[in-house]
Design an enzyme around this catalytic site. Structure first.
Site, short mmCIF file in Angstrom:
data_model
loop_
_atom_site.label_atom_id
_atom_site.label_comp_id
_atom_site.label_asym_id
_atom_site.label_seq_id
_atom_site.Cartn_x
_atom_site.Cartn_y
_atom_site.Cartn_z
N ILE A 18 0.83 6.90 -7.28
CA ILE A 18 1.42 6.21 -8.43
C ILE A 18 0.33 5.65 -9.36
CG2 ILE A 18 2.83 4.21 -9.11
CD1 ILE A 18 4.35 4.64 -6.37
N ASP A 37 -10.60 1.39 -7.18
CA ASP A 37 -10.10 1.90 -5.89
C ASP A 37 -11.18 1.66 -4.83
OD1 ASP A 37 -7.58 4.12 -5.37
OD2 ASP A 37 -9.01 3.80 -3.74
N ASP A 63 -12.57 -3.11 -3.44
CA ASP A 63 -11.62 -3.39 -2.36
C ASP A 63 -10.90 -4.67 -2.78
OD1 ASP A 63 -10.31 -4.35 -0.13
OD2 ASP A 63 -11.93 -3.84 1.27
N VAL A 64 -9.60 -4.60 -3.00
CA VAL A 64 -8.88 -5.76 -3.55
C VAL A 64 -8.83 -6.94 -2.59
CG1 VAL A 64 -7.49 -4.42 -5.19
CG2 VAL A 64 -6.60 -4.85 -2.88
N ASN A 90 -1.56 -2.42 -8.23
CA ASN A 90 -0.85 -1.33 -7.57
C ASN A 90 -1.34 -1.02 -6.15
OD1 ASN A 90 0.58 1.44 -7.49
ND2 ASN A 90 -1.60 1.98 -7.36
N SER A 142 8.41 -3.25 -4.03
CA SER A 142 9.10 -2.07 -3.48
C SER A 142 10.57 -2.43 -3.36
CB SER A 142 8.53 -1.76 -2.09
OG SER A 142 9.41 -0.89 -1.38
N TYR A 155 5.32 -4.38 6.31
CA TYR A 155 5.39 -3.89 4.93
C TYR A 155 6.48 -4.64 4.14
CZ TYR A 155 5.48 -0.48 1.11
OH TYR A 155 5.42 0.13 -0.12
N LYS A 159 5.99 -6.97 0.74
CA LYS A 159 6.60 -6.67 -0.56
C LYS A 159 7.60 -7.77 -0.97
CE LYS A 159 4.23 -2.93 -1.32
NZ LYS A 159 3.18 -2.88 -2.36
N THR A 187 11.69 5.73 -2.44
CA THR A 187 10.78 6.65 -1.75
C THR A 187 10.19 7.64 -2.75
OG1 THR A 187 12.24 6.44 0.15
CG2 THR A 187 10.56 8.16 0.26
N1 LIG Z 1 5.15 5.97 -2.30
C1 LIG Z 1 6.21 5.19 -2.11
O1 LIG Z 1 7.27 5.62 -1.63
C2 LIG Z 1 6.16 3.75 -2.53
C3 LIG Z 1 7.37 3.04 -2.62
C4 LIG Z 1 7.34 1.69 -3.00
C5 LIG Z 1 6.14 1.08 -3.28
N2 LIG Z 1 4.99 1.79 -3.16
C6 LIG Z 1 3.74 1.08 -3.45
O2 LIG Z 1 3.05 1.72 -4.51
C7 LIG Z 1 1.65 1.51 -4.37
C8 LIG Z 1 0.91 2.82 -4.47
O3 LIG Z 1 1.45 3.69 -3.49
P1 LIG Z 1 1.19 5.26 -3.48
O4 LIG Z 1 2.42 5.86 -2.91
O5 LIG Z 1 0.66 5.71 -4.78
O6 LIG Z 1 0.04 5.29 -2.33
P2 LIG Z 1 -1.30 6.17 -2.17
O7 LIG Z 1 -1.66 5.98 -0.74
O8 LIG Z 1 -1.10 7.55 -2.70
O9 LIG Z 1 -2.35 5.42 -3.10
C9 LIG Z 1 -2.81 4.12 -2.82
C10 LIG Z 1 -4.20 3.95 -3.39
O10 LIG Z 1 -4.61 2.59 -3.12
C11 LIG Z 1 -5.94 2.62 -2.66
N3 LIG Z 1 -6.21 1.44 -1.84
C12 LIG Z 1 -5.79 1.21 -0.56
N4 LIG Z 1 -6.29 0.05 -0.11
C13 LIG Z 1 -7.04 -0.47 -1.12
C14 LIG Z 1 -7.83 -1.64 -1.25
N5 LIG Z 1 -7.97 -2.51 -0.24
N6 LIG Z 1 -8.46 -1.85 -2.44
C15 LIG Z 1 -8.35 -0.96 -3.46
N7 LIG Z 1 -7.64 0.17 -3.38
C16 LIG Z 1 -6.99 0.42 -2.22
C17 LIG Z 1 -6.07 3.91 -1.88
O11 LIG Z 1 -7.43 4.32 -1.73
C18 LIG Z 1 -5.25 4.87 -2.74
O12 LIG Z 1 -6.05 5.49 -3.72
C19 LIG Z 1 1.47 0.76 -3.04
O13 LIG Z 1 1.37 -0.63 -3.28
C20 LIG Z 1 2.76 1.06 -2.29
O14 LIG Z 1 3.09 0.06 -1.36
C21 LIG Z 1 4.96 3.11 -2.80
#
Ligand SMILES: NC(=O)c1ccc[n+]([C@@H]2O[C@H](COP(=O)([O-])OP(=O)(O)OC[C@H]3O[C@@H](n4cnc5c(N)ncnc54)[C@H](O)[C@@H]3O)[C@@H](O)[C@H]2O)c1
Length: 256
Positions: A18, A37, A63-64, A90, A142, A155, A159, A187
């Site tokens: 995302i 990232d 790293d956040v 994000n 989420s 999780y 959220k 999802t």
């Molecule tokens: N995919 C889903 O179904 C979904 C649904 C609801 C919410 N979300 C939320 O959306 C966000 C992005 O999800 P996604 O599906 O794109 O995941 P993803 O795993 O594809 O991408 C997540 C990114 O965050 C980075 N990351 C992880 N830990 C980190 C840290 N400590 N510091 C900096 N960067 C870090 C990772 O390296 C990765 O590039 C997340 O917060 C996730 O909880 C995802």
């Protein structure tokens, strides 16, 4: 005319899924993007894709969960682009398991990245918004903040906390003309969901078919579905929106 022309956006977790889709779309709509990232290779790939499409972006390793990193991200963005208009908090990780199945280390890690990460990044970036009396903060929550899903206790807690933080931050920052909202996806088919399928199902293909059957619209969401929602909230079109969740979940929350 792009919908984010002249704006500077920080996007955490922009190396994948995302965050990556939102970074590409934001740059296409005219924003200059600070891409943060923890995964350098992935972040740099997103920056290259933006440059190849004629956009403007740079990578800041971050790293956040580390306050030195988040302060460096804010400083590097302002040094380069002289302002921050949009912060998309994000970055996030999954946690699969019931209370019994979740060990303390996983609980702490999920809360550190998903909750403390937003606190630290906002703490580093918001002063630059307050100074200019303008800004938009978008927190990644989420639909799990509203719907009980099995085996997701860490999780879900993280959220739910993001959603509550968003309301509190909106109340604090309104007087500085900063809007704060949450995005609540269902999802969404990203590497995040592929990892979940591998961890949770003996046969990930069958798992994908099963979670797809649960979707009212007959498909999982895409990263681009969510990126378009973030674009709206980030743009001036959402000027009267603050302290609110935007749910993009194919009907998961509103229907049965
Ligand atoms: N995919 C889903 O179904 C979904 C649904 C609801 C919410 N979300 C939320 O959306 C966000 C992005 O999800 P996604 O599906 O794109 O995941 P993803 O795993 O594809 O991408 C997540 C990114 O965050 C980075 N990351 C992880 N830990 C980190 C840290 N400590 N510091 C900096 N960067 C870090 C990772 O390296 C990765 O590039 C997340 O917060 C996730 O909880 C995802």
């Amino acid at each position: 005319m792009g919908r984010l022309d002249g704006k500077v956006a920080i996007i955490t977790g922009g190396g994948s899924g995302i965050g990556r889709a939102t970074a590409l779309l934001s740059a296409r709509e005219g924003a200059r993007v600070a891409l943060a990232d923890v995964d350098r290779g992935a972040g740099e790939q997103t920056v290259s894709a933006i440059a190849a499409a004629g956009g403007e972006a740079f990578f800041s390793p971050c790293d956040v969960t580390n306050s030195a990193d988040t302060r460096q991200l804010a400083r590097a963005t302002v040094d380069r682009y002289h302002a921050v208009d949009i912060l998309f908090n994000n970055a996030g990780i999954a946690g699969v398991g019931s209370v019994e199945e979740t060990d303390e280390a996983l609980w702490d890690r999920v809360m550190a990245v998903n909750v403390k990460g937003i606190f630290l990044t906002t703490k580093a970036v918001a002063p630059y918004m307050i100074e200019r009396r303008r800004g938009v903060i978008i927190n990644m929550a989420s639909s799990i903040a509203f719907v009980g899903l099995a085996r997701r206790v860490s999780y879900a807690a993280s959220k739910g906390a993001v959603m509550a933080m968003t309301l509190s931050m909106a109340a604090d920052y309104a007087r500085h003309n900063i809007r704060v909202n949450a995005i609540c996806p269902g999802t969404i088919h990203t590497p995040f969901v592929d990892r979940y399928l591998r961890e949770s199902y003996a046969d990930p293909e069958a798992g994908l078919a099963e979670i797809t059957r649960r979707q009212l619209l007959g498909r999982l969401g895409t990263a681009e579905d969510v990126a378009h929602a973030v674009l709206y909230v980030a743009s001036d079109e959402a000027a009267f929106m603050t302290g609110a969740p935007l749910i993009i979940d194919g009907g998961l929350t509103g229907t049965k």
